[in-house]
Structures are given as structure tokens and as C-alpha cells.
Write an enzyme that holds these catalytic residues in place. Structure first.
Site, mmCIF file in Angstrom:
data_model
loop_
_atom_site.group_PDB
_atom_site.id
_atom_site.type_symbol
_atom_site.label_atom_id
_atom_site.label_comp_id
_atom_site.label_asym_id
_atom_site.label_seq_id
_atom_site.Cartn_x
_atom_site.Cartn_y
_atom_site.Cartn_z
ATOM 1 C CB SER A 282 49.982 35.757 49.201
ATOM 2 O OG SER A 282 49.997 36.801 48.261
ATOM 3 C CG ASP B 292 47.276 33.362 42.214
ATOM 4 O OD1 ASP B 292 46.754 34.489 42.305
ATOM 5 O OD2 ASP B 292 48.002 32.877 43.093
ATOM 6 C CG HIS C 93 46.215 34.655 45.694
ATOM 7 N ND1 HIS C 93 47.517 34.340 45.367
ATOM 8 C CD2 HIS C 93 46.294 35.474 46.786
ATOM 9 C CE1 HIS C 93 48.348 34.940 46.204
ATOM 10 N NE2 HIS C 93 47.626 35.632 47.075
#
Length: 259
Positions: free
Chosen positions: A93, A194, A224
Site C-alpha cells: 500500500s 481491493d 487489500h
């Protein structure tokens, strides 16, 4: 403030090939701990720092910004480079954006990059409201634990401090401008489903980097936080094979563990 149980940083001194792992925004090292331990078990030197303002309470994060988070991973990369002949940077991320900036700025000191659901932009109308909203509202609902696997929880904050989110938006713009400076081999793994970072972010990164050695892997079974999800083992194995191809000493008996 004491660190949340399970959110502690992780370090393992192994062989001459090192990996720096960068966790995500409002998350903690816990999201990458199994990955870090897997790499350590295969003889690699591993460092997984706790980013400033993370792993305690969201109010602590209000006082930090992207300069603090980046400075931490930059410092860790330099320390790892002093101990290792080759260093790779991994990230999840926002950690993916941190890893990509390290690659852009450190050049040949980084041998390769692996990113999982990397973030490139703060999306939605709320992003445009951040400059003003952060002075009116302290926080909004959290983004942690987007995981398909039942019973698995990510250790992180249940609130997002808006001052930090505004800083994150600035950071993404900076990194986007630096992506053409990324020339290292790149392994990008992302989840079509996601709920935090859309696939458009991965597509944007792939279109902007200058790397010629690029592999994209879809994580069909995960959301995610794929490093804690159904595809975790695949991420671990793919990343180890990626390192093994670029650092031939890895996996050879007597060299990875002993240097």
C-alpha cells in the site's frame, strides 16, 4: 505511548542479501511480519521498521507526516546497505510508494522492488476537501483489515487522522513525479478486489516507471492486505524467486545464511 501488541518492528541479521519491508498507512509491521519471517527463514537479512506515528494510537499519527515516514525507511535502507552486498525494497500500500521512492532516489543501491497493492493517489471527492477539512475534523473512519480471509485482523488504527491523510496526498504526488526514475527490476502484485486502493493505482505505476524487467501478478483470492490473506504464500514465494533470480547466492547452501 506503548506499542500495540503485535505491532513491534522486526529485524533479522542473515546473509549478504537484505530486504527492507515498508508497511502501510495507519497499519503496522504486523501486516508484513509473516512475509519478513519467511524471508528470514531463507537466510536473508530482513528489517521491518515501525513508521513514526504508527502502532500506538491514531492521535500520535496526527503529529507526523510523509517526511517522517520516508526518513525512517531511508535510514533503514542505508543501515541495511552497510551490512549487505545487495538490498531489495518491498512494500504494501503506502509502503509500496515508500519503496518506489527509495528505488528512485537510491538507484543502484537498490537491486529490485516488490510492491503489493501499491498506493499512488488519494481517491474520491474527499481528497479535494482535505486541505480545508483537516482543520475542521480531526479524523475519519479507518481503512484497516480489508481482508477476505475469515478471522484475520490487521493491527492498525480504526481512525484516519486528516492531517496525516493530507500529508499522504502530497507524498503520492511527489512519488508519482519520481516514478520515471525507477529503473530497477519490479514485481508488482495486486488484488482486483481491493476496497482501499483501486487497480488504477497499479496501472498508473506500471505505466510510469522506467523499469524494463517488470512482472505483474494478480491476487485473485485476496483484498487489500493480501500479505495476510489467501494469496500470502504466493506473494512470499514469488518474491523469494524474484530475489533468487537477481541475487544468485540466495538459496544456495552455505552462501545465503553464511555470507
Amino acid at each position: 505511548m506503548p506499542v500495540l501488541p503485535g505491532a513491534e518492528p522486526y529485524r533479522h541479521d542473515g546473509g549478504e542479501v537484505g530486504v527492507l519491508l515498508c508497511h502501510g498507512f495507519t497499519g503496522s509491521p504486523q501486516s508484513l511480519r509473516p512475509w519478513a519471517e519467511f524471508l528470514a527463514e531463507h537466510g536473508l537479512s530482513v528489517t521491518l521498521p515501525l513508521l513514526p506515528g504508527h502502532g500506538t494510537r491514531w492521535e500520535d499519527m496526527e503529529l507526523t507526516g510523509w517526511q517522517d515516514w520516508y526518513a525512517e525507511v531511508d535510514r533503514e535502507l542505508r543501515a541495511l546497505s552497510r551490512r549487505c552486498a545487495q538490498v531489495f525494497v518491498f512494500g504494501l500500500s503506502m509502503g509500496g510508494a515508500l519503496a518506489l521512492r527509495l528505488a528512485a532516489r537510491h538507484g543502484d543501491a537498490v537491486s529490485g522492488v516488490v510492491v503489493v497493492n501499491p498506493a499512488n493517489k488519494v481517491h474520491g471527492l474527499s481528497a479535494y476537501a482535505l486541505p480545508v477539512a483537516r482543520h475542521l475534523v480531526r479524523s475519519t473512519k479507518g481503512i484497516t483489515s480489508d481482508i477476505a480471509r475469515p478471522g484475520v485482523v490487521e493491527i492498525g488504527y480504526d481512525r484516519v487522522p486528516l492531517h496525516a491523510a493530507h500529508s499522504l496526498r502530497t507524498f503520492f504526488r511527489i512519488v508519482d513525479g519520481e516514478l520515471p526514475q525507477v529503473t530497477q527490476p519490479l514485481l508488482l502484485l495486486h488484488s482486483p478486489q481491493d476496497h482501499v486502493v483501486p487497480p488504477a493505482d497499479s496501472a498508473r505505476i506500471l505505466s510510469r516507471v522506467s523499469s524494463t524487467d517488470v512482472r505483474e501478478v494478480l491476487l485473485e483470492q485476496s483484498y487489500h492486505v493480501a500479505t495476510l490473506d489467501h494469496d500470502a504464500d504466493r506473494i512470499f514465494e514469488e518474491s523469494l524467486a524474484f530475489i533468487g533470480r537477481l541475487a544468485p547466492s540466495v538459496g544456495k547452501e552455505g552462501t545465503a545464511a553464511g555470507g
